[in-house]
Design an enzyme around this catalytic site. Structure first.
Site, short mmCIF file in Angstrom:
data_model
loop_
_atom_site.label_atom_id
_atom_site.label_comp_id
_atom_site.label_asym_id
_atom_site.label_seq_id
_atom_site.Cartn_x
_atom_site.Cartn_y
_atom_site.Cartn_z
N LYS A 177 61.93 77.27 -40.41
CA LYS A 177 60.81 76.55 -41.04
C LYS A 177 59.72 76.42 -39.98
CE LYS A 177 58.75 73.12 -41.83
NZ LYS A 177 57.31 73.01 -41.49
N GLU A 253 64.00 69.86 -28.55
CA GLU A 253 63.01 69.96 -27.48
C GLU A 253 61.80 69.18 -27.97
OE1 GLU A 253 62.65 74.16 -26.72
OE2 GLU A 253 64.60 74.20 -25.73
N CYS A 287 53.98 71.10 -24.39
CA CYS A 287 54.91 69.99 -24.16
C CYS A 287 55.10 69.74 -22.67
CB CYS A 287 56.25 70.32 -24.82
SG CYS A 287 56.89 71.92 -24.30
N GLU A 381 51.63 60.91 -25.42
CA GLU A 381 51.40 62.35 -25.30
C GLU A 381 50.11 62.66 -26.06
OE1 GLU A 381 53.92 65.04 -27.56
OE2 GLU A 381 54.03 66.36 -25.82
P1 NAD Z 1 55.93 67.93 -35.37
O1 NAD Z 1 57.12 67.15 -34.98
O2 NAD Z 1 54.87 67.26 -36.13
O3 NAD Z 1 56.36 69.18 -36.25
C1 NAD Z 1 57.25 70.16 -35.79
C2 NAD Z 1 57.96 70.78 -36.96
O4 NAD Z 1 58.76 69.81 -37.60
C3 NAD Z 1 57.03 71.34 -38.04
O5 NAD Z 1 57.60 72.53 -38.53
C4 NAD Z 1 57.06 70.24 -39.09
O6 NAD Z 1 56.78 70.69 -40.38
C5 NAD Z 1 58.49 69.78 -38.99
N1 NAD Z 1 58.75 68.41 -39.44
C6 NAD Z 1 57.92 67.34 -39.36
N2 NAD Z 1 58.54 66.24 -39.88
C7 NAD Z 1 59.78 66.64 -40.28
C8 NAD Z 1 60.87 65.97 -40.88
N3 NAD Z 1 60.85 64.67 -41.16
N4 NAD Z 1 61.99 66.69 -41.16
C9 NAD Z 1 62.05 68.01 -40.86
N5 NAD Z 1 61.03 68.69 -40.31
C10 NAD Z 1 59.91 68.02 -40.01
O7 NAD Z 1 55.39 68.58 -34.03
P2 NAD Z 1 54.08 69.51 -33.84
O8 NAD Z 1 52.89 68.64 -33.96
O9 NAD Z 1 54.20 70.72 -34.71
O10 NAD Z 1 54.28 70.01 -32.35
C11 NAD Z 1 53.81 69.32 -31.25
C12 NAD Z 1 54.94 68.55 -30.60
O11 NAD Z 1 55.97 69.45 -30.23
C13 NAD Z 1 54.53 67.85 -29.33
O12 NAD Z 1 55.12 66.58 -29.28
C14 NAD Z 1 55.13 68.73 -28.24
O13 NAD Z 1 55.39 68.10 -27.02
C15 NAD Z 1 56.38 69.17 -28.90
N6 NAD Z 1 56.89 70.40 -28.27
C16 NAD Z 1 57.98 70.30 -27.45
C17 NAD Z 1 58.45 71.43 -26.80
C18 NAD Z 1 59.64 71.36 -25.89
O14 NAD Z 1 60.14 72.42 -25.54
N7 NAD Z 1 60.11 70.19 -25.51
C19 NAD Z 1 57.80 72.65 -26.98
C20 NAD Z 1 56.68 72.70 -27.80
C21 NAD Z 1 56.24 71.56 -28.44
#
Ligand code: NAD
Length: 478
Positions: A177, A253, A287, A381
């Site tokens: 997804k 992550e 991140c 963040e």
């Molecule tokens: P997000 O959590 O908003 O969304 C990530 C994914 O999760 C999307 O596909 C979204 O549709 C899905 N999602 C959201 N709510 C959900 C739920 N309740 N149930 C299931 N799926 C759900 O994050 P984002 O805004 O897309 O990405 C940015 C974030 O990702 C930042 O916090 C960043 O630090 C983190 N990130 C972490 C790493 C790492 O390796 N630690 C790498 C890249 C990004």
């Protein structure tokens, strides 16, 4: 211009949502809808999970030789490189990262992810435990089942391959997804996987939103055995609750609030260049970003000045222009969040040196000084091209300040003092510590975070541990 249509990819075929609904993908550079994307719901998720379940329970993929699976993943890597221009452009259109980087970095790294896990799974061996004359005792690492992979928008293809490559290499089947902001490259990847010889149903892609949408339906689905998720910490909490039903394994992550710690003995020009890169590359939507720069007092003024100069020199522009270093932020909501942080930082008494909001969804790289370490811009963040700079006197103070965050994903240390480099690296509460560098990776090493930055580690044998079930077999040979 008519918007392109992007559908789900389930059981080897492109397919629209069962209820016909769609959502737009907006090009952040032009702020126009460039694609209409199938918006999945529970029915589409059921379909995709059923396809993955059937491919796992009855299909050839988990039963193939490791060499056979690895050969398919290598062919997929070849196809990713052959379609590199197209895949890079899809990510750039979806989320605004400069094309020069999606092409030269992300496509190449995505192919490397596929090749690395293909080879790593082939090289893996199991243990036997001698010393029992009447028994032969050994372990097997078996595919875990149906994996839900939920990925973010900041490096769409790279993040997708980082998740699916180990899952597939170890014989699982996958429902991916992708983030709703960046759906396009994932579905193209699944089409290419089919061309590479991956059986239908092994890699499925469902689009949609998170809460109340395909994301939530996928992680709650009882036929999903494992969940690998990259995204915000808050989302991780919600997914963890969903995973509790059925006691499914999770690998997370999550967010970060990395610190770059610059000691006065460091090569300051180099430290500034690397710290600026760690904060501003991908418009800070990383991140691992070093969004807090801690500087030893004798070089504080010098570093602040050099960071502000570096920030002002970065070129904002159209992400398709090869000269562009800073593209727009990924969405209107994200732009509002980042600029809101800048406004609030100024209200809280901090000083912004240059940068700030630009026309469209751009934010110019911004250096902030005199911010209270407890204020929102230092604590949260921001995920934009924004860094705060703080002076420190002693090594102890620097370590304490770097660790003063619930996150623990990354930290950078700049020093020419060997013993200090090791000492400080050992004390920083972060899953990745870089000394005098940033971003250098070996895919065998564990990747993940302390504290609220994640659960578990991926990479090399750590991915194998997560994506397989270990079994002990004891045979009476008497
Ligand atoms: P997000 O959590 O908003 O969304 C990530 C994914 O999760 C999307 O596909 C979204 O549709 C899905 N999602 C959201 N709510 C959900 C739920 N309740 N149930 C299931 N799926 C759900 O994050 P984002 O805004 O897309 O990405 C940015 C974030 O990702 C930042 O916090 C960043 O630090 C983190 N990130 C972490 C790493 C790492 O390796 N630690 C790498 C890249 C990004």
């Amino acid at each position: 211009m008519t918007a392109e249509a992007i559908t789900h990819f389930i059981d080897g075929a492109a397919i629209a949502s069962a209820d016909g609904s769609t959502m737009p993908s907006i090009d952040p550079a032009s702020r126009t809808v460039w694609a209409e994307v199938s918006r999945g719901g529970a029915q589409d998720v059921d379909h995709a999970v059923a396809a993955a379940r059937a491919a796992f329970d009855r299909g050839p993929w988990p039963r193939m030789t490791q060499a056979g699976r690895s050969a398919v993943l290598h062919r997929l890597a070849d196809l990713v490189l052959a379609h590199g221009d197209e895949l890079a452009l899809l990510d750039t259109r979806d989320m605004g990262r400069p094309l020069s980087l999606t092409r030269a970095n992300d496509v190449v790294r995505s192919a490397a992810n596929l090749r690395f896990f293909a080879d790593d799974a082939t090289a893996a061996a199991d243990e036997a435990f001698p010393g029992h004359p009447a028994h032969h005792i050994y372990t097997r690492h078996e595919p875990a089942g149906v994996v839900a992979a939920v990925s973010p928008w900041n490096f769409p293809l790279m993040q997708a391959t980082w998740k699916i490559a180990p899952a597939l290499a170890h014989g699982n089947t996958v429902v991916l997804k992708p983030a709703e902001q960046s759906p396009a490259s994932a579905v193209r990847l699944a089409e290419l996987a089919l061309l590479a010889g991956m059986p239908a149903g092994v890699l499925n892609v469902v689009h949609g939103t998170g809460p109340g949408g395909a994301g939530a339906a996928l992680v709650a689905h009882r036929d999903v055995d494992l969940i690998t998720f990259t995204g915000e910490t808050r989302t991780g909490e919600s997914i963890m609750r969903a995973a509790a039903a059925g006691v499914r394994g999770v690998s997370f992550e999550l967010g970060g609030k990395g610190a770059s710690v610059i000691f006065a003995d460091a090569d300051i020009d180099r430290a500034v260049a690397v710290a600026a890169d760690a904060a501003f590359s991908n418009a800070g939507q990383i991140c691992l970003a070093g969004s807090r720069v801690l500087v030893q007092r004798p070089v504080y003024e010098q570093v602040v000045e050099a960071l502000a100069k570096t920030a002002a020199g970065l070129r904002l522009g159209d992400p398709r222009d090869p000269a562009t270093q800073v593209g727009p932020l990924s969405s209107a909501e994200h732009h509002a969040k980042v600029t809101g942080h800048l406004r609030r930082a100024a209200q809280d008494g901090a000083t912004l040196l240059g940068g700030g909001a630009h026309d469209g969804w751009w934010v110019a790289p911004t250096v902030i000084v005199d911010a209270d370490p407890g204020s929102a811009v230092c604590r949260d963040e921001v995920f934009g091209p924004v860094l705060t700079v703080h002076p420190f006197d002693t090594e102890e103070e620097a370590v304490h300040a770097a660790n003063a965050t619930p996150y623990g994903l990354s930290a950078m240390v700049f020093t020419d003092h060997l013993a200090r480099a090791h000492r400080v690296a050992g004390q920083l509460r972060a899953g990745n510590v870089w000394v005098n560098c940033f971003w250098v990776r070996d895919l065998r090493s564990p990747f993940g975070g302390f504290g609220r930055s994640g659960i578990g580690r991926e990479g090399g044998r750590h991915s194998r541990d997560f994506f397989t079930e270990a079994k002990t077999v004891v045979i009476d040979v008497s």
